[in-house]
Design a protein around this motif. Structure first.
Motif, PDB file in Angstrom:
ATOM      1  N   ALA A  15      23.452  10.397   1.640  1.00 55.53           N
ATOM      2  CA  ALA A  15      23.672   9.331   2.580  1.00 55.53           C
ATOM      3  C   ALA A  15      22.552   9.008   3.499  1.00 55.53           C
ATOM      4  O   ALA A  15      22.115   8.025   3.761  1.00 55.53           O
ATOM      5  N   HIS A  16      21.740   9.919   3.927  1.00 53.25           N
ATOM      6  CA  HIS A  16      20.636   9.835   4.503  1.00 53.25           C
ATOM      7  C   HIS A  16      19.446   9.203   3.934  1.00 53.25           C
ATOM      8  O   HIS A  16      18.793   8.429   4.189  1.00 53.25           O
ATOM      9  N   ALA A  17      19.374   9.621   2.447  1.00 52.35           N
ATOM     10  CA  ALA A  17      18.502   9.221   1.687  1.00 52.35           C
ATOM     11  C   ALA A  17      18.456   7.576   1.375  1.00 52.35           C
ATOM     12  O   ALA A  17      17.702   6.918   1.467  1.00 52.35           O
ATOM     13  N   VAL A  74      12.394   3.109  -4.956  1.00 55.64           N
ATOM     14  CA  VAL A  74      13.027   3.996  -5.938  1.00 55.64           C
ATOM     15  C   VAL A  74      13.642   5.161  -5.285  1.00 55.64           C
ATOM     16  O   VAL A  74      13.254   5.906  -4.436  1.00 55.64           O
ATOM     17  N   LEU A  75      14.932   5.367  -5.501  1.00 51.49           N
ATOM     18  CA  LEU A  75      15.883   6.416  -4.951  1.00 51.49           C
ATOM     19  C   LEU A  75      16.173   7.422  -6.148  1.00 51.49           C
ATOM     20  O   LEU A  75      16.719   6.805  -7.165  1.00 51.49           O
ATOM     21  N   VAL A  76      15.730   8.577  -6.010  1.00 55.00           N
ATOM     22  CA  VAL A  76      16.263   9.568  -7.169  1.00 55.00           C
ATOM     23  C   VAL A  76      17.215  10.800  -6.454  1.00 55.00           C
ATOM     24  O   VAL A  76      16.889  11.227  -5.529  1.00 55.00           O
ATOM     25  N   ASP A 121       6.948   3.827  -2.917  1.00 57.41           N
ATOM     26  CA  ASP A 121       8.209   3.758  -2.158  1.00 57.41           C
ATOM     27  C   ASP A 121       9.180   4.306  -2.850  1.00 57.41           C
ATOM     28  O   ASP A 121      10.255   4.048  -3.705  1.00 57.41           O
ATOM     29  N   LEU A 122       9.149   5.690  -2.449  1.00 56.73           N
ATOM     30  CA  LEU A 122      10.240   6.716  -3.183  1.00 56.73           C
ATOM     31  C   LEU A 122      10.852   7.691  -2.262  1.00 56.73           C
ATOM     32  O   LEU A 122      10.121   8.209  -1.432  1.00 56.73           O
ATOM     33  N   VAL A 123      12.024   7.691  -2.531  1.00 62.28           N
ATOM     34  CA  VAL A 123      12.928   9.004  -1.756  1.00 62.28           C
ATOM     35  C   VAL A 123      13.666   9.774  -2.923  1.00 62.28           C
ATOM     36  O   VAL A 123      14.344   9.212  -3.735  1.00 62.28           O
ATOM     37  N   LEU A 124      13.327  11.207  -2.874  1.00 64.32           N
ATOM     38  CA  LEU A 124      13.795  12.122  -3.753  1.00 64.32           C
ATOM     39  C   LEU A 124      15.075  12.839  -3.240  1.00 64.32           C
ATOM     40  O   LEU A 124      14.712  13.460  -2.171  1.00 64.32           O
ATOM     41  N   VAL A 125      16.124  13.146  -3.700  1.00 65.87           N
ATOM     42  CA  VAL A 125      17.237  14.085  -2.938  1.00 65.87           C
ATOM     43  C   VAL A 125      16.981  15.178  -3.929  1.00 65.87           C
ATOM     44  O   VAL A 125      17.167  15.183  -5.378  1.00 65.87           O
ATOM     45  N   THR A 126      17.210  16.524  -3.461  1.00 66.07           N
ATOM     46  CA  THR A 126      17.506  17.736  -4.022  1.00 66.07           C
ATOM     47  C   THR A 126      18.171  18.683  -3.054  1.00 66.07           C
ATOM     48  O   THR A 126      18.905  18.342  -1.997  1.00 66.07           O
TER      49      THR A 126
END
Length: 172
Positions: A15-17, A74-76, A121-126
């Protein structure tokens, strides 16, 4: 902006990403993990909840190839499911020491990190999985250790790392 968002299960990291990119007109949401199967209703429900939260202007790309990230925002979500898919595809869960899976995995990781390092412009979630109990099984230890490596490699090419705990964000 390149941001790695990490945290525990159900911490609020996805949700934050998503909120980090909410003001963008178009976003490509890359889902790099295993797709739900008919016999896993719980996983299917998780995927459906993520899909329902996405704005209608976002495009979803279901692909385990992170070496070919699209342009734009991009959101991964997420590197943990990407790692699972890689280990599945490479047959690494039950591989022996003579197996060549590790060389192939390292090449895929290198390609993915290179693509991330050039994204604008990239957000990665892990996931953070190494903060506590040592897994009982070799497969759990393999996953934990490799995810730690994956997280370090991606964090090194990001501008910021956000740790999410109980819905609260700490910028590292």
């Amino acid at each position: 902006m390149r941001i790695l968002v990490t945290g525990g299960v159900r911490s609020g990291k996805s949700a934050h990403a998503e909120a980090l990119l909410r003001d963008r007109d178009t976003v490509t949401y890359v889902a790099p993990g295993p797709m739900p199967s008919a016999d896993d209703a719980e996983w299917a429900a998780r995927v459906a909840a993520h899909r329902a939260r996405r704005p209608a202007t976002w495009t979803t790309r279901e692909s385990t190839d992170l070496g070919d990230l699209p342009g734009g925002s991009v959101l991964v979500d997420c590197l943990g499911t990407w790692l699972t898919a890689q280990l599945d595809e490479l047959g690494a869960w039950e591989a022996n020491a003579a197996s060549t899976w590790r060389t192939r995995f390292d090449a895929r990781l290198d390609a993915a990190v290179t693509a991330a390092s050039t994204a604008a412009d990239l957000v990665l979630v892990t996931n953070e999985v190494g903060l506590g109990v040592v897994p009982e099984h070799a497969s759990g230890r393999l996953f934990r250790d490799l995810l730690g490596t994956v997280n370090q490699r991606f964090a090194a090419v990001c501008d910021e790392v956000h740790l999410v705990v109980a819905g609260r964000v700490l910028v590292l």
